[in-house]
Design a protein around this motif. Structure first.
Motif, PDB file in Angstrom:
ATOM      1  N   MET A 257       0.834  -1.200   0.000  1.00  0.00           N
ATOM      2  CA  MET A 257       0.000   0.000   0.000  1.00  0.00           C
ATOM      3  C   MET A 257       0.870   1.251   0.000  1.00  0.00           C
ATOM      4  SD  MET A 257      -1.462  -0.050   3.931  1.00  0.00           S
ATOM      5  CE  MET A 257      -2.008  -1.745   3.790  1.00  0.00           C
ATOM      6  N   ARG A 258       0.273   2.385  -0.366  1.00  0.00           N
ATOM      7  CA  ARG A 258       0.988   3.661  -0.364  1.00  0.00           C
ATOM      8  C   ARG A 258       0.964   4.229   1.060  1.00  0.00           C
ATOM      9  NH1 ARG A 258      -2.583   3.897  -4.365  1.00  0.00           N
ATOM     10  NH2 ARG A 258      -3.847   5.448  -3.263  1.00  0.00           N
ATOM     11  N   ILE A 259       2.168   4.429   1.618  1.00  0.00           N
ATOM     12  CA  ILE A 259       2.294   4.891   2.997  1.00  0.00           C
ATOM     13  C   ILE A 259       2.986   6.249   3.016  1.00  0.00           C
ATOM     14  CG2 ILE A 259       3.257   4.410   5.272  1.00  0.00           C
ATOM     15  CD1 ILE A 259       3.257   1.438   4.521  1.00  0.00           C
ATOM     16  N   ALA A 260       2.338   7.229   3.633  1.00  0.00           N
ATOM     17  CA  ALA A 260       2.954   8.528   3.892  1.00  0.00           C
ATOM     18  C   ALA A 260       3.392   8.541   5.350  1.00  0.00           C
ATOM     19  CB  ALA A 260       1.973   9.659   3.618  1.00  0.00           C
ATOM     20  N   PHE A 261       4.693   8.669   5.577  1.00  0.00           N
ATOM     21  CA  PHE A 261       5.260   8.555   6.924  1.00  0.00           C
ATOM     22  C   PHE A 261       5.909   9.890   7.286  1.00  0.00           C
ATOM     23  CE2 PHE A 261       6.647   5.236  10.004  1.00  0.00           C
ATOM     24  CZ  PHE A 261       7.370   6.047  10.857  1.00  0.00           C
ATOM     25  N   TYR A 262       5.461  10.489   8.389  1.00  0.00           N
ATOM     26  CA  TYR A 262       5.970  11.786   8.840  1.00  0.00           C
ATOM     27  C   TYR A 262       6.788  11.570  10.110  1.00  0.00           C
ATOM     28  CZ  TYR A 262       2.559  13.613   5.537  1.00  0.00           C
ATOM     29  OH  TYR A 262       1.850  13.889   4.386  1.00  0.00           O
ATOM     30  N   GLY A 263       8.116  11.746   9.989  1.00  0.00           N
ATOM     31  CA  GLY A 263       8.997  11.495  11.117  1.00  0.00           C
ATOM     32  C   GLY A 263      10.084  12.543  11.237  1.00  0.00           C
ATOM     33  N   SER A 264      10.982  12.325  12.173  1.00  0.00           N
ATOM     34  CA  SER A 264      12.051  13.296  12.442  1.00  0.00           C
ATOM     35  C   SER A 264      13.054  13.348  11.293  1.00  0.00           C
ATOM     36  CB  SER A 264      12.758  12.955  13.753  1.00  0.00           C
ATOM     37  OG  SER A 264      13.161  11.594  13.762  1.00  0.00           O
ATOM     38  N   SER A 265      13.677  12.218  10.977  1.00  0.00           N
ATOM     39  CA  SER A 265      14.591  12.165   9.833  1.00  0.00           C
ATOM     40  C   SER A 265      14.937  10.716   9.526  1.00  0.00           C
ATOM     41  CB  SER A 265      15.875  12.945  10.101  1.00  0.00           C
ATOM     42  OG  SER A 265      16.747  12.867   8.972  1.00  0.00           O
ATOM     43  N   LEU A 266      14.905  10.390   8.263  1.00  0.00           N
ATOM     44  CA  LEU A 266      15.408   9.107   7.779  1.00  0.00           C
ATOM     45  C   LEU A 266      16.859   9.242   7.337  1.00  0.00           C
ATOM     46  CD1 LEU A 266      14.222   6.176   7.069  1.00  0.00           C
ATOM     47  CD2 LEU A 266      14.270   6.998   4.704  1.00  0.00           C
ATOM     48  N   LEU A 267      17.230  10.428   6.872  1.00  0.00           N
ATOM     49  CA  LEU A 267      18.533  10.634   6.251  1.00  0.00           C
ATOM     50  C   LEU A 267      19.650  10.934   7.239  1.00  0.00           C
ATOM     51  CD1 LEU A 267      17.456  12.838   3.199  1.00  0.00           C
ATOM     52  CD2 LEU A 267      17.736  10.350   3.309  1.00  0.00           C
ATOM     53  N   SER A 268      19.300  11.352   8.460  1.00  0.00           N
ATOM     54  CA  SER A 268      20.311  11.797   9.398  1.00  0.00           C
ATOM     55  C   SER A 268      20.038  11.264  10.801  1.00  0.00           C
ATOM     56  CB  SER A 268      20.351  13.325   9.443  1.00  0.00           C
ATOM     57  OG  SER A 268      21.256  13.778  10.429  1.00  0.00           O
ATOM     58  N   SER A 269      21.081  10.787  11.463  1.00  0.00           N
ATOM     59  CA  SER A 269      20.972  10.371  12.862  1.00  0.00           C
ATOM     60  C   SER A 269      21.425  11.471  13.814  1.00  0.00           C
ATOM     61  CB  SER A 269      21.811   9.108  13.096  1.00  0.00           C
ATOM     62  OG  SER A 269      23.196   9.375  12.910  1.00  0.00           O
ATOM     63  N   TYR A 270      21.695  12.653  13.272  1.00  0.00           N
ATOM     64  CA  TYR A 270      22.194  13.759  14.089  1.00  0.00           C
ATOM     65  C   TYR A 270      21.081  14.255  15.013  1.00  0.00           C
ATOM     66  CZ  TYR A 270      24.682  18.135  15.114  1.00  0.00           C
ATOM     67  OH  TYR A 270      25.313  19.176  15.734  1.00  0.00           O
ATOM     68  N   TRP A 271      21.283  14.145  16.337  1.00  0.00           N
ATOM     69  CA  TRP A 271      20.231  14.464  17.306  1.00  0.00           C
ATOM     70  C   TRP A 271      18.932  13.755  16.930  1.00  0.00           C
ATOM     71  CZ3 TRP A 271      21.272  16.286  21.917  1.00  0.00           C
ATOM     72  CH2 TRP A 271      22.405  17.081  22.091  1.00  0.00           C
ATOM     73  N   ASN A 272      19.048  12.499  16.547  1.00  0.00           N
ATOM     74  CA  ASN A 272      17.890  11.771  16.041  1.00  0.00           C
ATOM     75  C   ASN A 272      18.089  10.282  16.285  1.00  0.00           C
ATOM     76  OD1 ASN A 272      15.519  11.081  14.610  1.00  0.00           O
ATOM     77  ND2 ASN A 272      16.671  10.894  12.701  1.00  0.00           N
ATOM     78  N   GLY A 273      17.825   9.855  17.521  1.00  0.00           N
ATOM     79  CA  GLY A 273      18.040   8.462  17.880  1.00  0.00           C
ATOM     80  C   GLY A 273      17.113   7.491  17.184  1.00  0.00           C
ATOM     81  N   ALA A 274      16.039   7.988  16.555  1.00  0.00           N
ATOM     82  CA  ALA A 274      15.087   7.097  15.883  1.00  0.00           C
ATOM     83  C   ALA A 274      15.532   6.701  14.483  1.00  0.00           C
ATOM     84  CB  ALA A 274      13.715   7.765  15.810  1.00  0.00           C
ATOM     85  N   ALA A 275      16.616   7.253  13.982  1.00  0.00           N
ATOM     86  CA  ALA A 275      17.006   7.021  12.591  1.00  0.00           C
ATOM     87  C   ALA A 275      17.189   5.535  12.278  1.00  0.00           C
ATOM     88  CB  ALA A 275      18.285   7.789  12.265  1.00  0.00           C
ATOM     89  N   THR A 276      17.924   4.817  13.123  1.00  0.00           N
ATOM     90  CA  THR A 276      18.163   3.403  12.858  1.00  0.00           C
ATOM     91  C   THR A 276      16.852   2.624  12.851  1.00  0.00           C
ATOM     92  OG1 THR A 276      20.386   3.484  13.812  1.00  0.00           O
ATOM     93  CG2 THR A 276      19.336   1.330  13.697  1.00  0.00           C
ATOM     94  N   TYR A 277      15.961   2.948  13.767  1.00  0.00           N
ATOM     95  CA  TYR A 277      14.653   2.293  13.848  1.00  0.00           C
ATOM     96  C   TYR A 277      13.855   2.523  12.577  1.00  0.00           C
ATOM     97  CZ  TYR A 277      10.036   1.279  15.982  1.00  0.00           C
ATOM     98  OH  TYR A 277       8.789   0.792  16.284  1.00  0.00           O
ATOM     99  N   TYR A 278      13.773   3.785  12.146  1.00  0.00           N
ATOM    100  CA  TYR A 278      13.043   4.088  10.909  1.00  0.00           C
ATOM    101  C   TYR A 278      13.649   3.351   9.713  1.00  0.00           C
ATOM    102  CZ  TYR A 278      10.772   8.042  13.308  1.00  0.00           C
ATOM    103  OH  TYR A 278      10.050   8.831  14.159  1.00  0.00           O
ATOM    104  N   ARG A 279      14.950   3.403   9.603  1.00  0.00           N
ATOM    105  CA  ARG A 279      15.600   2.799   8.443  1.00  0.00           C
ATOM    106  C   ARG A 279      15.372   1.294   8.397  1.00  0.00           C
ATOM    107  NH1 ARG A 279      21.301   6.095   9.327  1.00  0.00           N
ATOM    108  NH2 ARG A 279      20.490   8.158   8.766  1.00  0.00           N
ATOM    109  N   GLY A 280      15.583   0.637   9.512  1.00  0.00           N
ATOM    110  CA  GLY A 280      15.431  -0.807   9.521  1.00  0.00           C
ATOM    111  C   GLY A 280      14.013  -1.256   9.242  1.00  0.00           C
ATOM    112  N   LEU A 281      13.045  -0.610   9.896  1.00  0.00           N
ATOM    113  CA  LEU A 281      11.657  -1.006   9.712  1.00  0.00           C
ATOM    114  C   LEU A 281      11.134  -0.683   8.324  1.00  0.00           C
ATOM    115  CD1 LEU A 281       9.786  -0.292  13.054  1.00  0.00           C
ATOM    116  CD2 LEU A 281       9.576  -2.330  11.648  1.00  0.00           C
ATOM    117  N   LEU A 282      11.416   0.524   7.855  1.00  0.00           N
ATOM    118  CA  LEU A 282      10.862   0.916   6.566  1.00  0.00           C
ATOM    119  C   LEU A 282      11.515   0.172   5.409  1.00  0.00           C
ATOM    120  CD1 LEU A 282      10.271   4.742   7.090  1.00  0.00           C
ATOM    121  CD2 LEU A 282       8.766   2.804   7.550  1.00  0.00           C
ATOM    122  N   ARG A 283      12.795  -0.118   5.522  1.00  0.00           N
ATOM    123  CA  ARG A 283      13.438  -0.948   4.499  1.00  0.00           C
ATOM    124  C   ARG A 283      12.766  -2.322   4.435  1.00  0.00           C
ATOM    125  NH1 ARG A 283      19.071  -1.744   2.743  1.00  0.00           N
ATOM    126  NH2 ARG A 283      19.780  -0.324   4.391  1.00  0.00           N
ATOM    127  N   ALA A 284      12.518  -2.912   5.609  1.00  0.00           N
ATOM    128  CA  ALA A 284      11.894  -4.228   5.644  1.00  0.00           C
ATOM    129  C   ALA A 284      10.444  -4.168   5.172  1.00  0.00           C
ATOM    130  CB  ALA A 284      11.966  -4.800   7.061  1.00  0.00           C
TER     131      ALA A 284
END
Length: 364
Positions: A1-28
């Motif tokens: 399905m088409r998913i629009a995801f609004y988050g802090s940042s996928l491209l940068s982990s700078y002051w963004n501890g969620a980056a690894t979580y977003y990347r791993g989940l969304l890639r999968a």
């Protein structure tokens, strides 16, 4: 399905501890056939500290951190089948949530993905007029990256239709064992930004341990510590980009995880650092919190410390052979039970079930 995801940042982990979580989940998730667009604000200097370029498994839209930028990004939700607003975007969070809910088409799923449930729930409980209360009644599902039954119960009591934890995990394509790197040679390494909710615990579990063991070498990575006086045997690296995390974790004799106070009290909230370290085959020492054994077995796959004295005792008694055995056991456990692919199977099922149920409700 088409998913629009609004988050802090996928491209940068700078002051963004969620980056690894977003990347791993969304890639999968993308591997399950979902077409994902990630919307992130141009804020906090993150675009100047990118860890990755836009990936081929997810379209990324960077929008200006202005009211007009928020409105334009939110309007894109009109073309999605599932709209996800994450917590902690960092700019106009409440306004963004409202705009996204208003823009989403009637048949679209509306989800809130909470990456810091203790903070969100505390804010909701403290303010009966918080806009999040009204938003909860419009959501189809709340997902959290931790918290277990206490968080699920709290969200349901506040009016959420349902709440399901989707825990942090390992992406073995990005976090895995590597050879040691002389830049990160130390007896104990800790990686974490300086945050008010964690600083006292860092002082107790890490800095006090360094002072108690002056002959040992300690390594501190993360932003915000520049102005903090540090013991002489602590070497500060500043921000450590994601690409260097494997070497940072694999090189020291042990690495330390310290949960923020609210996360430790809530429990069942392993941060990404736990799985990054285990994925690299590191010997991990973690602060104590409820639910650890759901993810790693204390004494065999992880060492647990109730305070700084425990950390010092673990480190003083730790020899390379035992550290290696603990690291290898942790790696086997997370590869078998805690990968983002396993989490994505759960999310895919939740999305498809919720969309089907919503379609039936709209048709009725």
């Amino acid at each position: 399905m088409r998913i629009a995801f609004y988050g802090s940042s996928l491209l940068s982990s700078y002051w963004n501890g969620a980056a690894t979580y977003y990347r791993g989940l969304l890639r999968a998730l993308a591997a399950h056939g979902h077409a994902i667009t990630f919307y992130e604000p141009d804020a906090f200097g993150r675009q100047q500290h990118r860890d990755i370029e836009p990936p081929d498994w997810c379209r990324v839209v960077v929008y200006p951190a202005t009211p007009q930028g928020v409105a334009q990004a939110a309007a894109a939700a009109a073309g999605a089948e599932a709209v996800v607003k994450a917590s902690g975007v960092g700019y106009a969070d409440d306004a963004l949530l409202r705009a996204v809910l208003d823009a989403a088409p009637p048949r679209a799923l509306r989800l809130f993905w909470d990456v810091d449930a203790p903070a969100t729930l505390a804010a909701l409980r403290a303010a009966p007029d918080h806009p999040g209360h009204a938003a909860l009644r419009e959501l189809d599902l709340v997902l959290t990256y931790g918290g277990g039954d206490p968080v699920v119960t709290a969200y349901r009591e506040l009016g959420a239709a349902d709440c399901v934890p989707v825990y942090n995990a390992l992406d073995p394509t990005t976090h895995h064992p590597v050879p040691g790197d002389a830049r990160f040679a130390a007896d104990l390494g800790f990686l974490g930004n300086r945050l008010p909710d964690r600083e006292a615990r860092v002082e107790e579990f890490f800095l006090a341990t360094a002072e108690a063991l002056p002959a040992r070498r300690f390594l501190l990575g993360g932003a915000g510590w520049e102005a903090r006086g540090l013991p002489a045997n602590v070497r500060h690296l500043g921000h450590v980009p994601t690409a260097a995390h494997n070497a940072f974790n694999a090189t020291p004799t042990a690495v330390l995880n310290i949960n923020r106070a609210s996360m430790a009290a809530t429990g069942f909230s392993p941060p990404t650092r736990v799985f990054e370290a285990a994925g690299a085959g590191a010997c991990l020492i973690t602060d104590d919190w409820p639910g650890i054994a759901m993810f790693l077995q204390p004494g065999e796959e992880v060492l647990v410390a109730r305070d700084g004295r425990d950390v010092a005792e673990h480190l003083a008694a730790l020899h390379p052979a035992r550290a290696g055995a603990i690291g290898r056991a942790a790696l086997r456990r997370v590869l078998a039970e805690h990968t983002y692919e396993r989490r994505a199977v759960l999310v895919d099922l939740l999305l498809r079930r919720a969309l089907a149920a919503k379609a039936e409700g709209v048709m009725a």
